[in-house]
Write a protein that holds these residues in place. Sequence first.
Motif, PDB file in Angstrom:
ATOM      1  N   HIS A   1     -20.697  20.985  -5.760  1.00 44.33           N
ATOM      2  CA  HIS A   1     -21.580  22.055  -5.269  1.00 44.33           C
ATOM      3  C   HIS A   1     -21.673  23.143  -6.325  1.00 44.33           C
ATOM      4  CE1 HIS A   1     -22.280  20.978  -1.058  1.00 44.33           C
ATOM      5  NE2 HIS A   1     -21.097  20.366  -1.131  1.00 44.33           N
ATOM      6  N   LYS A   2     -22.769  23.886  -6.313  1.00 50.88           N
ATOM      7  CA  LYS A   2     -22.938  24.957  -7.295  1.00 50.88           C
ATOM      8  C   LYS A   2     -22.950  26.300  -6.562  1.00 50.88           C
ATOM      9  CE  LYS A   2     -23.448  21.582 -10.206  1.00 50.88           C
ATOM     10  NZ  LYS A   2     -23.775  20.464  -9.406  1.00 50.88           N
ATOM     11  N   PRO A   3     -22.445  27.350  -7.148  1.00 55.13           N
ATOM     12  CA  PRO A   3     -21.765  27.375  -8.433  1.00 55.13           C
ATOM     13  C   PRO A   3     -20.445  26.617  -8.375  1.00 55.13           C
ATOM     14  CG  PRO A   3     -21.577  29.517  -7.342  1.00 55.13           C
ATOM     15  CD  PRO A   3     -22.488  28.679  -6.501  1.00 55.13           C
ATOM     16  N   ALA A   4     -20.163  25.893  -9.446  1.00 54.58           N
ATOM     17  CA  ALA A   4     -18.930  25.088  -9.493  1.00 54.58           C
ATOM     18  C   ALA A   4     -17.851  25.869 -10.252  1.00 54.58           C
ATOM     19  CB  ALA A   4     -19.229  23.767 -10.198  1.00 54.58           C
ATOM     20  N   PHE A   5     -16.672  25.943  -9.632  1.00 57.69           N
ATOM     21  CA  PHE A   5     -15.587  26.754 -10.204  1.00 57.69           C
ATOM     22  C   PHE A   5     -14.443  25.884 -10.715  1.00 57.69           C
ATOM     23  CE2 PHE A   5     -17.720  29.326  -7.085  1.00 57.69           C
ATOM     24  CZ  PHE A   5     -17.715  30.618  -7.604  1.00 57.69           C
ATOM     25  N   VAL A   6     -13.840  26.326 -11.811  1.00 60.21           N
ATOM     26  CA  VAL A   6     -12.580  25.709 -12.267  1.00 60.21           C
ATOM     27  C   VAL A   6     -11.544  26.818 -12.409  1.00 60.21           C
ATOM     28  CG1 VAL A   6     -11.373  24.573 -14.178  1.00 60.21           C
ATOM     29  CG2 VAL A   6     -13.637  23.783 -13.515  1.00 60.21           C
ATOM     30  N   PHE A   7     -10.384  26.625 -11.800  1.00 60.27           N
ATOM     31  CA  PHE A   7      -9.285  27.577 -11.943  1.00 60.27           C
ATOM     32  C   PHE A   7      -8.140  26.834 -12.626  1.00 60.27           C
ATOM     33  CE2 PHE A   7     -11.832  28.565  -8.261  1.00 60.27           C
ATOM     34  CZ  PHE A   7     -12.121  29.900  -8.451  1.00 60.27           C
ATOM     35  N   ASP A   8      -7.980  27.116 -13.899  1.00 64.17           N
ATOM     36  CA  ASP A   8      -6.990  26.365 -14.678  1.00 64.17           C
ATOM     37  C   ASP A   8      -5.650  27.110 -14.653  1.00 64.17           C
ATOM     38  OD1 ASP A   8      -5.493  24.994 -16.471  1.00 64.17           O
ATOM     39  OD2 ASP A   8      -6.874  25.162 -18.163  1.00 64.17           O
ATOM     40  N   GLY A   9      -4.766  26.656 -13.778  1.00 62.43           N
ATOM     41  CA  GLY A   9      -3.465  27.320 -13.607  1.00 62.43           C
ATOM     42  C   GLY A   9      -2.463  26.945 -14.683  1.00 62.43           C
ATOM     43  N   ARG A  10      -2.882  26.107 -15.630  1.00 58.69           N
ATOM     44  CA  ARG A  10      -1.948  25.694 -16.690  1.00 58.69           C
ATOM     45  C   ARG A  10      -2.506  25.949 -18.082  1.00 58.69           C
ATOM     46  NH1 ARG A  10       3.334  24.477 -15.062  1.00 58.69           N
ATOM     47  NH2 ARG A  10       3.233  23.726 -12.945  1.00 58.69           N
ATOM     48  N   ASN A  11      -3.714  26.494 -18.115  1.00 61.11           N
ATOM     49  CA  ASN A  11      -4.282  26.869 -19.395  1.00 61.11           C
ATOM     50  C   ASN A  11      -4.396  25.673 -20.356  1.00 61.11           C
ATOM     51  OD1 ASN A  11      -5.256  28.569 -21.299  1.00 61.11           O
ATOM     52  ND2 ASN A  11      -3.357  29.686 -21.656  1.00 61.11           N
ATOM     53  N   ILE A  12      -4.888  24.539 -19.845  1.00 57.78           N
ATOM     54  CA  ILE A  12      -4.931  23.335 -20.692  1.00 57.78           C
ATOM     55  C   ILE A  12      -6.358  22.913 -21.052  1.00 57.78           C
ATOM     56  CG2 ILE A  12      -2.729  22.320 -20.003  1.00 57.78           C
ATOM     57  CD1 ILE A  12      -4.399  20.468 -18.107  1.00 57.78           C
ATOM     58  N   LEU A  13      -7.354  23.501 -20.389  1.00 59.93           N
ATOM     59  CA  LEU A  13      -8.717  22.996 -20.585  1.00 59.93           C
ATOM     60  C   LEU A  13      -9.480  23.786 -21.646  1.00 59.93           C
ATOM     61  CD1 LEU A  13      -9.747  22.287 -16.891  1.00 59.93           C
ATOM     62  CD2 LEU A  13      -8.642  20.768 -18.539  1.00 59.93           C
ATOM     63  N   ASN A  14     -10.523  23.152 -22.166  1.00 58.22           N
ATOM     64  CA  ASN A  14     -11.380  23.804 -23.151  1.00 58.22           C
ATOM     65  C   ASN A  14     -12.407  24.668 -22.398  1.00 58.22           C
ATOM     66  OD1 ASN A  14     -13.358  24.485 -24.976  1.00 58.22           O
ATOM     67  ND2 ASN A  14     -13.153  22.577 -26.125  1.00 58.22           N
ATOM     68  N   VAL A  15     -12.071  25.937 -22.304  1.00 56.54           N
ATOM     69  CA  VAL A  15     -12.844  26.862 -21.473  1.00 56.54           C
ATOM     70  C   VAL A  15     -14.292  26.960 -21.944  1.00 56.54           C
ATOM     71  CG1 VAL A  15     -13.008  29.282 -20.761  1.00 56.54           C
ATOM     72  CG2 VAL A  15     -10.789  28.169 -20.870  1.00 56.54           C
ATOM     73  N   ASP A  16     -14.488  27.057 -23.250  1.00 58.39           N
ATOM     74  CA  ASP A  16     -15.851  27.220 -23.776  1.00 58.39           C
ATOM     75  C   ASP A  16     -16.732  26.029 -23.401  1.00 58.39           C
ATOM     76  OD1 ASP A  16     -15.125  29.587 -24.870  1.00 58.39           O
ATOM     77  OD2 ASP A  16     -14.647  28.733 -26.840  1.00 58.39           O
ATOM     78  N   LYS A  17     -16.136  24.839 -23.545  1.00 58.37           N
ATOM     79  CA  LYS A  17     -16.896  23.628 -23.241  1.00 58.37           C
ATOM     80  C   LYS A  17     -17.286  23.597 -21.749  1.00 58.37           C
ATOM     81  CE  LYS A  17     -16.551  18.862 -24.577  1.00 58.37           C
ATOM     82  NZ  LYS A  17     -15.611  17.781 -24.788  1.00 58.37           N
ATOM     83  N   LEU A  18     -16.331  23.956 -20.909  1.00 58.77           N
ATOM     84  CA  LEU A  18     -16.601  23.949 -19.466  1.00 58.77           C
ATOM     85  C   LEU A  18     -17.697  24.965 -19.127  1.00 58.77           C
ATOM     86  CD1 LEU A  18     -13.012  23.709 -17.934  1.00 58.77           C
ATOM     87  CD2 LEU A  18     -14.720  21.911 -18.065  1.00 58.77           C
ATOM     88  N   ARG A  19     -17.655  26.124 -19.782  1.00 62.65           N
ATOM     89  CA  ARG A  19     -18.666  27.157 -19.500  1.00 62.65           C
ATOM     90  C   ARG A  19     -20.035  26.703 -19.973  1.00 62.65           C
ATOM     91  NH1 ARG A  19     -14.674  32.207 -20.813  1.00 62.65           N
ATOM     92  NH2 ARG A  19     -13.636  32.143 -18.783  1.00 62.65           N
ATOM     93  N   GLU A  20     -20.035  25.969 -21.091  1.00 59.45           N
ATOM     94  CA  GLU A  20     -21.306  25.418 -21.578  1.00 59.45           C
ATOM     95  C   GLU A  20     -21.917  24.473 -20.548  1.00 59.45           C
ATOM     96  OE1 GLU A  20     -21.190  23.232 -25.381  1.00 59.45           O
ATOM     97  OE2 GLU A  20     -20.424  25.157 -26.148  1.00 59.45           O
ATOM     98  N   ILE A  21     -21.066  23.666 -19.928  1.00 60.73           N
ATOM     99  CA  ILE A  21     -21.563  22.721 -18.913  1.00 60.73           C
ATOM    100  C   ILE A  21     -22.151  23.481 -17.723  1.00 60.73           C
ATOM    101  CG2 ILE A  21     -20.801  20.972 -17.222  1.00 60.73           C
ATOM    102  CD1 ILE A  21     -18.771  19.987 -19.280  1.00 60.73           C
ATOM    103  N   GLY A  22     -21.579  24.641 -17.445  1.00 63.88           N
ATOM    104  CA  GLY A  22     -22.105  25.422 -16.317  1.00 63.88           C
ATOM    105  C   GLY A  22     -21.039  25.907 -15.341  1.00 63.88           C
ATOM    106  N   PHE A  23     -19.808  25.470 -15.567  1.00 62.69           N
ATOM    107  CA  PHE A  23     -18.729  25.889 -14.663  1.00 62.69           C
ATOM    108  C   PHE A  23     -18.453  27.393 -14.795  1.00 62.69           C
ATOM    109  CE2 PHE A  23     -17.311  21.400 -15.180  1.00 62.69           C
ATOM    110  CZ  PHE A  23     -17.067  21.082 -13.856  1.00 62.69           C
TER     111      PHE A  23
END
Length: 331
Positions: free
Chosen positions: A289-311
Amino acid sequence: SVESWFKLKIVVEKSTVPVRTAEAIEKILCHNTNSKGIKYQILSNPEFLSEGTAIQDFLNPDRVLIGGSQCPEGLEAIQKLKAIYAHWVPEDRMITTNLWSAELSKLADNAFLAQRISSINAIKNTKIGPKFLNASVGFGGSCFQKDILNLVYICDSNGLTEVANYWKQVIKVNDYQKSRFVKRVVTSMFNTVSGKKIAILGFAFKKHTSDTRKTPAIDVCKGLLGDNTCLSIYDPCVTEEQIQKDLSMDVSVVGDAYEATKDAHGICILTEWDEFKNIDYQSVYDNMHKPAFVFDGRNILNVDKLREIGFIVYSIGRPLEQWLKNMPQQA
Ligand SMILES: NC(=O)C1=CN([C@@H]2O[C@H](COP(=O)(O)OP(=O)(O)OC[C@H]3O[C@@H](n4cnc5c(N)ncnc54)[C@H](O)[C@@H]3O)[C@@H](O)[C@H]2O)C=CC1
Ligand SMILES: O=C(O)[C@H]1O[C@H](OP(=O)(O)OP(=O)(O)OC[C@H]2O[C@@H](n3ccc(=O)[nH]c3=O)[C@H](O)[C@@H]2O)[C@H](O)[C@@H](O)[C@@H]1O
């Protein structure tokens, strides 16, 4: 003689125990075997391994700590145990001391490690050393909390109230870290997660283990369930039965990250499993569903890439994006 050799027994305490447990063990053994003429030397040899890297830690320990009574028999017993370790541990990594110091060192070591995690979670300064210092949704595992509480108890019983309060605060900050994460999720998602589907990726207290004892995921999930969210949980190692037992309810536990995130409104990363870095986040996004959220509790993901996708992404220890800045922050 062989007979007298059999009458000297060395008992090695490996578990993390309250200070002076070795003395108690000695008293119990002596009172129960006095008539047979057996003599005991109790040694404290605390275990420093971590779960997930147990074999490496065992084969290549930073240090081996051996505490024993400082009488001649005690010192001899220490040497016997050292001789066993000498088969694979260099001499300079072995530290010998008295009994209670060894017992106390182990508690202090764990309390110190936990305190550092709470500190980095409070400050989140990426410049502070990367070794054993990753900001997270909170520390878990069976040992840190129990060992800190053990230390608090010793401090309190010795009249060191201020010191006891200092260590208690480490646990409080850790609890705060978990509840703050839940609040962040709720406030970001328009102040309610009621009826929304949230995918929980990772349930174990850290990667490379199926252990869920005191895992931060329990408190985070319970916090979200308290706001009537629908959880869909995936962990590569933890069983469905274990998760349901830990949460005392019949939540949905699924077999992979794609199923967990399908039709979800948000994703929470609660364990730093490597496979979560390699998910096809574009296809995950397309199915959410949109807006789609990611909450990275371990700081392991590529934030910029995810934001580019739209998260819309929140990652522990990283700057907030405008969306999150605009949301009322309660924590
Ligand atoms: N799990 C780890 O990575 C490490 C654990 N340790 C220490 O090693 C010890 C064991 O840890 P784990 O194996 O993780 O715990 P565990 O909970 O898996 O095993 C503890 C065992 O002790 C038994 N037990 C508990 N109370 C007992 C009692 N009063 N009498 C007899 N048996 C009793 C339990 O039934 C259980 O089988 C703890 O003191 C822990 O702090 C130390 C370093 C690392
Ligand atoms: O006495 C014990 O049982 C052991 O406890 C910990 O080992 P362990 O509990 O297996 O795991 P850690 O790697 O210390 O992690 C504990 C928790 O802190 C978290 N953590 C760890 C490191 C970090 O930088 N950030 C962080 O949040 C982990 O995710 C996990 O939830 C200690 O690291 C070991 O030295 C000790 O022997």
